[in-house]
Design a protein around this motif. Structure first.
Motif, PDB file in Angstrom:
ATOM      1  N   TRP A   2       0.338 -27.657  30.673  1.00 21.83           N
ATOM      2  CA  TRP A   2      -0.632 -26.641  30.282  1.00 21.83           C
ATOM      3  C   TRP A   2      -0.351 -25.276  30.890  1.00 21.83           C
ATOM      4  N   ARG A 107      -2.399 -20.406  22.571  1.00 20.79           N
ATOM      5  CA  ARG A 107      -2.310 -21.261  23.768  1.00 20.79           C
ATOM      6  C   ARG A 107      -1.649 -22.595  23.431  1.00 20.79           C
ATOM      7  N   LEU A 108      -2.024 -23.175  22.303  1.00 24.06           N
ATOM      8  CA  LEU A 108      -1.428 -24.450  21.896  1.00 24.06           C
ATOM      9  C   LEU A 108       0.040 -24.281  21.509  1.00 24.06           C
ATOM     10  N   THR A 111       2.044 -24.249  24.626  1.00 21.87           N
ATOM     11  CA  THR A 111       2.120 -25.603  25.183  1.00 21.87           C
ATOM     12  C   THR A 111       3.178 -26.434  24.462  1.00 21.87           C
ATOM     13  N   ARG A 112       3.203 -26.350  23.134  1.00 21.23           N
ATOM     14  CA  ARG A 112       4.216 -27.086  22.359  1.00 21.23           C
ATOM     15  C   ARG A 112       5.619 -26.568  22.656  1.00 21.23           C
TER      16      ARG A 112
END
Length: 181
Positions: A2, A107-108, A111-112
């Motif tokens: 994260w 944000r995602l 993360t990926r």
């Protein structure tokens, strides 16, 4: 994963996540407060007043009949309660929905990307892919992270020079705020 490994990027991510949580809490509190204010502003039930030209006995009988009718009415949400819920939901859903539409996808995505980069960095072929990804970045970005010129980096990548591949892969990992696994 994260958060980034590098302190500057990690601090920005933590501050951003904290600001998002604070935004959500602020609008949740605002929605609850608005709900309570709308419910508090509802009109009071009619007071029992005496009826002129009728005796006190008749007035009491009429009021008792009215009370029984009111008690027999179906119990359901009053229009004021429905309005209070609607206002509260709108006050929460609109700003939090905008936040989720703007902040959450970025944000995602990070993360990926970070998870994929960590997996790639652990393999030889993945290191080459990270190096290629760094090599196709704009030259000014590449120059900030390495001392070698772009021509030397491209040549080293074509020849599979381990030092150049490591340097380029490191550029891509640093761009994401990561370090070698």
């Amino acid at each position: 994963m994260w958060y980034a490994h590098r302190p500057g990027r990690r601090a920005r991510q933590i501050i951003g996540d904290g600001a998002a949580l604070l935004w959500i809490a602020l609008w949740a509190g605002t929605a609850v407060t608005a709900h309570r204010l709308v419910l508090a502003a509802r009109p009071a039930p009619h007071e029992r007043a005496g009826l002129p030209l009728l005796g006190p006995r008749m007035t009491g009988t009429l009021h008792d009949a009215g009370g029984r009718l009111a008690d027999a009415a179906p119990a359901g949400p009053a229009p004021v309660q429905s309005l209070a819920v609607l206002v509260a939901v709108a006050l929460f859903a609109v700003p939090v929905g905008l936040l989720c539409a703007l902040w959450l996808p970025r944000r995602l995505r990070w993360t990926r990307q970070a998870a994929a980069a960590r997996e790639l960095a652990a393999t030889e072929d993945g290191r080459e892919l990270l190096a290629l990804r760094a090599l196709v970045r704009p030259l000014d970005e590449l120059a900030r992270f390495t001392d070698a010129g772009p021509g030397r980096l491209a040549e080293g990548w074509r020849e599979a020079d381990p030092a150049v591949l490591d340097a380029l892969a490191d550029v891509e990992l640093r761009r994401l705020g990561l370090s070698w696994p």
